[in-house]
Design an enzyme around this catalytic site. Structure first.
Site, short mmCIF file in Angstrom:
data_model
loop_
_atom_site.label_atom_id
_atom_site.label_comp_id
_atom_site.label_asym_id
_atom_site.label_seq_id
_atom_site.Cartn_x
_atom_site.Cartn_y
_atom_site.Cartn_z
N LYS A 93 1.22 -1.02 0.00
CA LYS A 93 -0.46 -0.19 -0.21
C LYS A 93 0.83 1.26 -0.05
O LYS A 93 0.72 2.44 0.96
CB LYS A 93 -1.26 0.23 1.10
CG LYS A 93 -1.79 -1.17 1.25
CD LYS A 93 -3.10 -1.32 2.33
CE LYS A 93 -4.05 -2.12 1.86
NZ LYS A 93 -3.60 -2.99 2.25
N ASP A 96 3.16 7.66 -1.14
CA ASP A 96 3.53 8.67 -0.21
C ASP A 96 3.92 9.08 -1.75
O ASP A 96 4.03 8.39 -3.35
CB ASP A 96 5.06 8.48 0.25
CG ASP A 96 5.52 9.22 0.86
OD1 ASP A 96 5.24 10.93 1.08
OD2 ASP A 96 5.65 9.05 2.53
P1 BMP Z 1 -8.35 -11.26 6.77
O1 BMP Z 1 -9.50 -12.02 5.25
O2 BMP Z 1 -7.45 -12.00 7.50
O3 BMP Z 1 -9.73 -10.40 7.36
O4 BMP Z 1 -7.28 -10.21 5.63
C1 BMP Z 1 -7.79 -9.25 4.63
C2 BMP Z 1 -6.69 -8.64 4.28
O5 BMP Z 1 -7.07 -7.99 3.17
C3 BMP Z 1 -5.36 -8.61 5.29
O6 BMP Z 1 -4.12 -9.10 5.21
C4 BMP Z 1 -5.56 -6.82 5.18
O7 BMP Z 1 -4.26 -5.76 5.17
C5 BMP Z 1 -6.21 -6.83 3.76
N1 BMP Z 1 -7.02 -5.92 2.47
C6 BMP Z 1 -8.59 -5.58 3.56
O8 BMP Z 1 -9.00 -6.52 4.09
N2 BMP Z 1 -8.96 -4.49 2.99
C7 BMP Z 1 -8.59 -3.85 2.30
O9 BMP Z 1 -9.52 -2.69 1.34
C8 BMP Z 1 -7.29 -3.87 1.45
C9 BMP Z 1 -6.96 -4.69 1.75
O10 BMP Z 1 -5.96 -4.56 1.91
#
Ligand code: BMP
Length: 259
Positions: A93, A96
């Site tokens: 992400k 900057d």
């Molecule tokens: P999880 O399925 O455990 O909730 O993880 C989601 C993953 O996707 C995490 O690595 C988080 O940083 C990323 N993520 C997110 O959940 N929402 C977004 O809008 C953008 C993301 O990169």
């Protein structure tokens, strides 16, 4: 209504080698599942990736959460990517000014440009973030996803911000390969949509994450790739959970193709 294309057709339409390769893998392995590999111990992480490798098209990393990062980890991750045929997406992400992201992408401890196939960026700095990332010489001809929408409650990536992000993607297709989003934002077959916040049941966590199901994301909202973290690595049997998400995601795509 635009015709929904199969993965092989999409691969042929893509001029970017990363998207071409992604759709070829999705076709061959019959999967639109990206594993969000958010473990903090490199040995456990590599074991998780090796077990779930057959069911996924992408491994998404947060390299800076590893407690024991080493060059050896990258070596082994890259070997697993060849063995199981998946792409590596570093979820850094970038957000900057151009000059700073050049260093963040190529330098520091992680040298992301040496090993990632896919990276992503917020568009809040304006197009300079894309110009900067694009300047860096990469090992794998890296492609960039723009974060056009987010899955978390109350996020500000909506409306005009989202639309301006779509425009930036369309204007930088030599490097931008698509979006992180929770809906389909562009009919352009070269732009890929990837959606986090996916579980087999809708719901939320205690910190604002909001979950949709594979069929909501792929069939109804028209995204291309489901990104799943805790739904897989916190399951009693992560390989079996990955297999279930693979089937659910692929069935949801077939349903969209044939509806
Ligand atoms: P999880 O399925 O455990 O909730 O993880 C989601 C993953 O996707 C995490 O690595 C988080 O940083 C990323 N993520 C997110 O959940 N929402 C977004 O809008 C953008 C993301 O990169």
């Amino acid at each position: 209504k635009p015709k929904v294309l199969g993965y092989r057709e999409r691969a042929k339409l893509c001029s970017n080698p990363i998207t071409q390769r992604l759709f070829e893998i999705m076709e061959k392995k019959r999967t639109n599942l990206a594993l969000s590999a958010d473990l903090t111990d490199s040995k456990q992480l590599l074991q998780l990736i090796d077990k779930t490798g057959p069911y996924i098209c992408i491994v998404k990393t947060h390299i800076d959460i590893l407690e024991d990062f080493s060059e050896d980890f990258i070596e082994k991750l890259s070997q697993l990517a060849s063995k199981h045929e998946f792409l590596i997406f570093e979820d850094r992400k970038f957000a900057d000014i151009g000059n700073t992201v050049v260093h963040q992408f190529s330098g520091g401890v992680y040298h992301i440009s040496n090993w990632a196939h896919i990276i992503n960026a917020h568009t809040v700095p304006g197009a300079g973030v894309i110009q900067g990332l694009k300047m860096v010489k990469t090992q794998n001809g890296c492609g960039c996803l723009l974060i056009a929408e987010m899955s978390s409650a109350g996020n500000l990536a909506t409306g005009d911000y989202t639309q301006a992000t779509v425009k930036m993607a369309e204007e930088n297709k030599d490097f931008v390969i698509g979006f992180i989003s929770v809906s389909n934002l562009s009919p352009d077959p070269e732009l890929v949509h990837m959606t986090p916040g996916v579980q087999l049941e809708c719901g939320r966590d205690d910190l604002g994450q909001q979950y949709l199901t594979p069929s909501e994301v792929i069939t109804r909202r028209g995204s291309d790739v489901i990104i799943v973290g805790r739904g897989i690595y916190q399951a009693p049997d992560p390989a079996e959970a990955a297999r279930q998400f693979q089937v659910a995601g692929y069935d949801a795509f077939v349903a969209r193709l044939t509806e």
